[in-house]
Scaffold this active site. Sequence first.
Site, PDB file in Angstrom:
ATOM      1  N   SER A 188     -16.329 100.834  53.223  1.00 19.29           N
ATOM      2  CA  SER A 188     -15.251 100.331  54.086  1.00 19.29           C
ATOM      3  C   SER A 188     -15.515 100.729  55.527  1.00 19.29           C
ATOM      4  CB  SER A 188     -13.926 100.957  53.632  1.00 19.29           C
ATOM      5  OG  SER A 188     -12.905 100.730  54.598  1.00 19.29           O
ATOM      6  N   TYR A 201      -8.594 108.310  50.941  1.00 22.10           N
ATOM      7  CA  TYR A 201      -9.327 107.043  50.769  1.00 22.10           C
ATOM      8  C   TYR A 201     -10.553 107.016  51.680  1.00 22.10           C
ATOM      9  CZ  TYR A 201     -10.242 101.990  51.101  1.00 22.10           C
ATOM     10  OH  TYR A 201     -10.835 100.751  51.108  1.00 22.10           O
TER      11      TYR A 201
HETATM   12  P1  NAD Z   1      -7.620  94.616  45.149  1.00 21.36           P
HETATM   13  O1  NAD Z   1      -6.364  95.319  44.876  1.00 21.36           O
HETATM   14  O2  NAD Z   1      -7.644  93.147  44.933  1.00 21.36           O
HETATM   15  O3  NAD Z   1      -8.804  95.208  44.275  1.00 21.36           O
HETATM   16  C1  NAD Z   1      -8.871  96.553  43.870  1.00 21.36           C
HETATM   17  C2  NAD Z   1      -9.098  96.544  42.387  1.00 21.36           C
HETATM   18  O4  NAD Z   1      -9.388  97.861  41.969  1.00 21.36           O
HETATM   19  C3  NAD Z   1      -7.857  96.134  41.587  1.00 21.36           C
HETATM   20  O5  NAD Z   1      -7.792  94.740  41.391  1.00 21.36           O
HETATM   21  C4  NAD Z   1      -8.068  96.884  40.291  1.00 21.36           C
HETATM   22  O6  NAD Z   1      -8.585  96.019  39.293  1.00 21.36           O
HETATM   23  C5  NAD Z   1      -9.114  97.928  40.616  1.00 21.36           C
HETATM   24  N1  NAD Z   1      -8.610  99.260  40.255  1.00 21.36           N
HETATM   25  C6  NAD Z   1      -7.778 100.059  40.955  1.00 21.36           C
HETATM   26  N2  NAD Z   1      -7.526 101.174  40.239  1.00 21.36           N
HETATM   27  C7  NAD Z   1      -8.223 101.064  39.073  1.00 21.36           C
HETATM   28  C8  NAD Z   1      -8.373 101.877  37.929  1.00 21.36           C
HETATM   29  N3  NAD Z   1      -7.745 103.057  37.810  1.00 21.36           N
HETATM   30  N4  NAD Z   1      -9.143 101.422  36.914  1.00 21.36           N
HETATM   31  C9  NAD Z   1      -9.765 100.230  36.996  1.00 21.36           C
HETATM   32  N5  NAD Z   1      -9.683  99.414  38.064  1.00 21.36           N
HETATM   33  C10 NAD Z   1      -8.910  99.838  39.085  1.00 21.36           C
HETATM   34  O7  NAD Z   1      -8.048  94.978  46.633  1.00 21.36           O
HETATM   35  P2  NAD Z   1      -9.393  94.748  47.458  1.00 21.36           P
HETATM   36  O8  NAD Z   1      -9.004  95.014  48.850  1.00 21.36           O
HETATM   37  O9  NAD Z   1     -10.055  93.500  47.098  1.00 21.36           O
HETATM   38  O10 NAD Z   1     -10.291  95.974  47.014  1.00 21.36           O
HETATM   39  C11 NAD Z   1     -11.612  95.855  46.545  1.00 21.36           C
HETATM   40  C12 NAD Z   1     -12.490  96.909  47.198  1.00 21.36           C
HETATM   41  O11 NAD Z   1     -12.602  96.612  48.576  1.00 21.36           O
HETATM   42  C13 NAD Z   1     -11.958  98.324  47.103  1.00 21.36           C
HETATM   43  O12 NAD Z   1     -13.025  99.209  46.817  1.00 21.36           O
HETATM   44  C14 NAD Z   1     -11.434  98.597  48.489  1.00 21.36           C
HETATM   45  O13 NAD Z   1     -11.465  99.954  48.815  1.00 21.36           O
HETATM   46  C15 NAD Z   1     -12.441  97.813  49.295  1.00 21.36           C
HETATM   47  N6  NAD Z   1     -12.032  97.511  50.660  1.00 21.36           N
HETATM   48  C16 NAD Z   1     -10.944  96.727  50.893  1.00 21.36           C
HETATM   49  C17 NAD Z   1     -10.569  96.478  52.191  1.00 21.36           C
HETATM   50  C18 NAD Z   1      -9.371  95.616  52.520  1.00 21.36           C
HETATM   51  O14 NAD Z   1      -8.964  95.575  53.683  1.00 21.36           O
HETATM   52  N7  NAD Z   1      -8.774  94.936  51.566  1.00 21.36           N
HETATM   53  C19 NAD Z   1     -11.299  97.017  53.258  1.00 21.36           C
HETATM   54  C20 NAD Z   1     -12.398  97.809  52.976  1.00 21.36           C
HETATM   55  C21 NAD Z   1     -12.759  98.044  51.670  1.00 21.36           C
END
Ligand code: NAD
Length: 296
Positions: A188, A201
């Site tokens: 991230s 985080y």
């Molecule tokens: P999202 O909520 O759609 O996806 C996160 C997923 O993590 C969930 O759908 C869930 O299936 C999974 N998860 C969470 N806890 C879990 C557990 N205990 N067991 C199994 N699965 C679990 O959100 P997203 O933003 O698409 O996140 C995906 C990745 O992108 C993450 O690693 C997040 O840190 C990273 N990210 C997101 C952003 C943003 O702005 N959305 C920015 C930087 C990084």
Amino acid sequence: MPEQSTDSQRAGKERISPPEQHQPEPGLDSKMTPKADHCERSYQGHDRLKGKRALITGGDSGIGAAVAIAFAREGADVALAYLPVEASDALSVAEVLEDAGVEVEHFPGDLRDRTYRDSLVEQAAKALGGLDILVNNAGKQISVDSLEELSDDQVEATFDVNIFAMFALSRAALKVIPEGGSIINTTSIQAFDPSDNLMDYAATKGAISNFTKSLAAQAAKKGIRANAVAPGPIWTPLQPSDGQPVEALPEFGHDTWLGRAGQPVEVSPAYVFLASDEASYIVGSTIHVNGGKNQP
Ligand code: NAD
Ligand code: MG
């Protein structure tokens, strides 16, 4: 730094100002306002991943869903891992994958559960007849204003999902992914520019960026390429389920150089590229997809 835009649109995507909203963690894509764009309609594949088999954690929603759809349109069979409470989102994504004519396998479970996470890669490889790509994408992000209010339980849970599970899945993947395969970790912008309300985080994301480099060096000896994607602010269920303070949502991502949040559809091409044979000499690298922010 380029001057901030007041236009509602930059680079073809609309600037959104989501209304204040809240969902219990992990949040469902189906309950977001506005809906996120996972490229259901827009992504055109070119057989870049034809015949490959991929496991995507958190493949039910957000960035993981967009990656799953793009991978399927590029010809890959896909195993989706997600929390059981997210089954409705996962089934919607699976419909889109099936329309692309690829095999889809479901692995609901909690990555904090060692029995589940230690067997996930092997089970996915068994179901798909092998595994070429692991996308470590599942993540937990809970905003807490001050360190005094941040509990050890939360710190432990965030590290468990974001980084400890990544060790276990990557270890297992090195045993089954053949030469030419790939591991892609999701770090991230928070690894490089941490927000003070996301201390635990951001620390896991720093760890992921560091882990990706040592993993890449080890995996390269087996001909497996490990890399990372570092998204900036992307509109996904993570954000309205305590990932941001509710009052910050209308302005989410407006501080980027493009002046808007990104959509999952804008992140998935980086994963496609890193997973494809076109990235055959790219190892230990990070692709930043953040609409413009200070970055290394
Ligand atoms: P999202 O909520 O759609 O996806 C996160 C997923 O993590 C969930 O759908 C869930 O299936 C999974 N998860 C969470 N806890 C879990 C557990 N205990 N067991 C199994 N699965 C679990 O959100 P997203 O933003 O698409 O996140 C995906 C990745 O992108 C993450 O690693 C997040 O840190 C990273 N990210 C997101 C952003 C943003 O702005 N959305 C920015 C930087 C990084
Ligand atoms: Mg989800």
